[in-house]
Scaffold this motif. Structure first.
Motif, short mmCIF file in Angstrom:
data_model
loop_
_atom_site.label_atom_id
_atom_site.label_comp_id
_atom_site.label_asym_id
_atom_site.label_seq_id
_atom_site.Cartn_x
_atom_site.Cartn_y
_atom_site.Cartn_z
N ALA A 90 0.72 -0.99 -0.22
CA ALA A 90 -0.01 -0.07 0.24
C ALA A 90 0.99 1.22 0.32
O ALA A 90 0.49 2.16 0.11
CB ALA A 90 -0.59 0.06 0.85
N GLY A 91 2.15 1.34 -0.03
CA GLY A 91 2.64 2.23 0.01
C GLY A 91 3.42 2.51 1.36
O GLY A 91 3.40 4.42 0.79
N GLY A 92 3.45 2.20 2.06
CA GLY A 92 3.35 3.63 3.71
C GLY A 92 5.13 3.38 3.97
O GLY A 92 5.26 4.66 3.87
N TYR A 93 5.87 2.69 3.24
CA TYR A 93 6.80 3.57 3.94
C TYR A 93 7.59 3.94 2.41
O TYR A 93 8.58 5.13 3.21
CB TYR A 93 7.64 1.60 3.11
CG TYR A 93 8.28 0.52 4.29
CD1 TYR A 93 7.89 1.22 6.34
CD2 TYR A 93 7.38 -0.45 4.29
CE1 TYR A 93 7.38 -0.38 7.06
CE2 TYR A 93 7.04 -1.80 5.64
CZ TYR A 93 7.27 -1.08 6.90
OH TYR A 93 7.42 -1.67 7.72
N ALA A 117 -0.79 -0.51 -9.57
CA ALA A 117 -1.86 -0.06 -10.42
C ALA A 117 -2.33 1.36 -9.00
O ALA A 117 -3.20 1.66 -9.24
CB ALA A 117 -2.96 -0.75 -10.94
N ALA A 118 -2.44 0.26 -7.91
CA ALA A 118 -3.16 0.75 -6.62
C ALA A 118 -2.28 2.67 -6.24
O ALA A 118 -2.25 3.26 -5.70
CB ALA A 118 -3.49 0.60 -6.00
N ASP A 166 6.92 -4.38 -6.56
CA ASP A 166 5.65 -5.59 -5.69
C ASP A 166 5.37 -6.51 -6.66
O ASP A 166 5.30 -6.25 -8.44
CB ASP A 166 4.30 -5.05 -5.50
CG ASP A 166 3.98 -5.23 -4.58
OD1 ASP A 166 3.08 -6.44 -4.75
OD2 ASP A 166 3.54 -5.40 -3.05
N ARG A 167 5.14 -8.21 -6.51
CA ARG A 167 4.90 -8.69 -7.72
C ARG A 167 3.16 -8.89 -8.12
O ARG A 167 2.54 -9.27 -8.86
CB ARG A 167 5.41 -10.25 -7.20
CG ARG A 167 4.69 -10.74 -5.78
CD ARG A 167 4.83 -11.83 -5.51
NE ARG A 167 5.11 -13.44 -6.51
CZ ARG A 167 6.09 -14.54 -6.05
NH1 ARG A 167 6.04 -13.91 -4.33
NH2 ARG A 167 6.14 -15.34 -6.67
N ASP A 168 2.82 -7.78 -7.42
CA ASP A 168 0.79 -8.35 -7.31
C ASP A 168 1.19 -6.99 -8.04
O ASP A 168 0.88 -5.52 -7.70
CB ASP A 168 0.78 -7.61 -5.73
CG ASP A 168 -1.76 -8.10 -5.91
OD1 ASP A 168 -1.52 -7.40 -7.09
OD2 ASP A 168 -1.53 -8.14 -4.76
#
Length: 340
Positions: free
Chosen positions: A43-46, A69-70, A62-64
């Motif tokens: 979710a990009g927190g770091y 996209a998010a 990220d492999r997801d």
């Protein structure tokens, strides 16, 4: 690694929140002209915390592709300081070089599944939500349903024992094999029901299927092999003085990180009774003698922090050491799918 079914004080399933964020950023010590790798973007927190320091640049991996996209909105708001790459975090050194970065100032990684993945029924990670038995962090390779259909009972038992630490692994494996004779096990609900008939839940204990689901997820995503490769990649790409910060949620993961850093920071040894042992020059200096853990306040706000452990180290100017990962005695994913 968030445990399926963990809830907040309000009774709602925990949303994805970066665990030990303050401690991780403090130890990563990002500076204005630095280049940093968020090896498990999620979710990009770091990444957000690093980008909050003016002038920093981040390569997020990220492999997801759903996570990638998010993160496009954060890319748009970062003024060109964030690059997102869909890939495995084990490939972080190669990803950096492909982005024109031969060395970076820091690497941070948060190992395991995210709340976003658990809360999506169609991803098949959760026994709380009925969906296809998938569990893939990426969008290729065998699904959990494929492994369940192909693996012999002895391999299933070994996987569930080692990766899930489930003491009833053998009866669970036998029950899976018997059930699949009647019909394919294609959904999370079907597998959870099979396990629940074998492993009885006592008041206050985790759901009976927790450990089996965890083991299958780690196995099909080859998470322990990925972690070992990612640690070696960080050693390869970090500048002298660069920082490595790893947050893990499972005892096997933490053991891999602890062992890696112990080996890479060893300086030699011996005594008057035994000759000195010669080691390669240490490539890391450990910054956390003991792993950092979340305090009660963070655990209350974010239950997934309960099992988190953070370890950190600083890169020296010694060349990378080469070594292979430990052997867990598990069948490979390829062997299971070939019926070997």
């Amino acid at each position: 690694m968030i445990a399926d079914g963990e809830t907040s004080a309000s009774g709602q399933t925990a949303r994805h929140v970066s665990v030990l964020l303050t401690q991780a950023i403090r130890l990563l010590a990002p500076e204005g002209d630095g280049i940093y790798v968020d090896a498990t973007f999620g979710a990009g927190g770091y990444s957000r915390a690093i980008l909050a320091i003016p002038g920093t640049q981040v390569i997020g991996i990220d492999r997801d592709r759903t996570a990638i996209a998010a993160g496009f909105d954060l890319v748009d708001r970062s003024d060109g300081r964030l690059e997102l790459v869909e890939d495995r975090f084990s490939e972080l050194a190669e990803v950096c070089r492909a982005q024109g970065r031969d060395a970076v100032d820091g690497v941070v990684m948060d190992i395991g599944v995210s709340s976003m993945q658990l809360d999506s029924a169609e991803r098949g990670f959760s026994f709380r939500l009925d969906g296809p038995l998938d569990m893939r962090m990426g969008h290729d390779g065998p699904r959990a349903a494929d492994v369940i259909a192909a693996a012999p009972a002895k391999d299933l038992a070994r996987i569930i024992t080692v990766l899930g630490e489930e003491k009833f692994a053998r009866p669970v494996a036998r029950a899976i094999v018997e059930a699949r004779k009647e019909a394919p096990i294609a959904t999370t609900r079907a597998l959870a029901d099979i396990v629940s008939r074998v492993v009885r839940q006592r008041p206050g204990e985790i759901h009976p299927a927790t450990r089996t689901f965890q083991a299958l997820r780690i196995f099909i995503n080859e998470e322990l092999d990925e972690l070992q490769a990612a640690l070696r990649g960080a050693e390869e790409i970090l500048k002298p003085g660069g920082r490595l910060v790893v947050v893990s949620f499972h005892s096997l993961e933490d053991r891999i990180v602890k062992t890696f850093l112990a080996e890479r920071s060893r300086t030699g040894g011996g005594s008057r009774h035994q000759p000195e042992v010669h080691h390669a020059p240490p490539s890391f200096k450990v910054l956390t003698k003991r792993p950092l853990v979340a305090d009660d306040e963070e655990i209350a706000a974010n239950p997934r922090a309960r099992s988190a452990k953070l370890r950190a180290a600083e890169r020296t100017d010694a060349p990378p050491q080469r070594s292979e990962g430990g052997e867990l005695g598990l069948p490979s994913l390829d062997d299971v799918m070939r019926g070997a």
